[in-house]
Motif scaffolding. Sequence first.
Motif, PDB file in Angstrom:
ATOM      1  N   HIS A 106       0.864  -1.619   0.495  1.00 20.41           N
ATOM      2  CA  HIS A 106       0.362  -0.383  -0.431  1.00 20.41           C
ATOM      3  C   HIS A 106       1.151   1.169   0.171  1.00 20.41           C
ATOM      4  N   ARG A 107       1.967   1.372   0.175  1.00 27.39           N
ATOM      5  CA  ARG A 107       2.575   2.658   0.706  1.00 27.39           C
ATOM      6  C   ARG A 107       4.521   2.125  -0.800  1.00 27.39           C
ATOM      7  N   THR A 108       4.296   1.377  -1.443  1.00 32.61           N
ATOM      8  CA  THR A 108       5.182   1.135  -1.989  1.00 32.61           C
ATOM      9  C   THR A 108       4.154   1.377  -3.592  1.00 32.61           C
ATOM     10  N   GLU A 109       5.555   1.924  -4.587  1.00 35.33           N
ATOM     11  CA  GLU A 109       5.450   2.454  -5.761  1.00 35.33           C
ATOM     12  C   GLU A 109       6.292   1.934  -6.596  1.00 35.33           C
ATOM     13  N   PRO A 110       6.037   1.128  -7.834  1.00 38.30           N
ATOM     14  CA  PRO A 110       7.154   0.734  -8.359  1.00 38.30           C
ATOM     15  C   PRO A 110       7.279   1.436  -9.825  1.00 38.30           C
ATOM     16  N   ALA A 111       8.951   1.340  -9.759  1.00 40.96           N
ATOM     17  CA  ALA A 111       9.354   2.056 -10.481  1.00 40.96           C
ATOM     18  C   ALA A 111       9.742   0.879 -11.617  1.00 40.96           C
ATOM     19  N   PRO A 112       9.001   1.982 -12.557  1.00 38.18           N
ATOM     20  CA  PRO A 112       8.595   0.937 -14.240  1.00 38.18           C
ATOM     21  C   PRO A 112       9.780   0.883 -14.946  1.00 38.18           C
ATOM     22  N   ASN A 113      10.670   0.803 -14.877  1.00 39.90           N
ATOM     23  CA  ASN A 113      12.531   1.032 -15.573  1.00 39.90           C
ATOM     24  C   ASN A 113      13.335   0.731 -14.690  1.00 39.90           C
TER      25      ASN A 113
END
Length: 132
Positions: free
Chosen positions: A28-35
């Motif tokens: 819930h507090r994590t954002e995957p970085a696409p690159n």
Amino acid sequence: ADWRQQIRQAVIRQGLAPDASPFERIWHRTEPAPNSGCWIWLGCLVKGYAMMKFNGKADEVHRFLYQELVGPIPPDRELDHLCRVTSCVNPQHLEPVTREENLRRAREAKRLLKAEIGERGKRSADLVASTP
């Protein structure tokens, strides 16, 4: 794997239930970085590292995930962020190393960054000087 199912459930949920698992709370507090493949922590940071309470005790999120998803951290080792992003909690970006090795790698990364910034600055100055 069980943890993947828990992460999917966390993504599907609109909010967090009081009984949310640690995995749901983390995702819930994590954002995957696409690159880069980094899992960037958006919650509390202490000296750049992700922190969260587990069973009432504050601990580093990257250490929790590594131990839960990869295995134990040897007592004479600490986790090195291979990606050099301390707010990343992706266990695939972590490697147990000695304190000395971790410090050596950090110094080398800092040296390379300074060299690159210096080179970029030099190229910019050369470009400005050659502009009619």
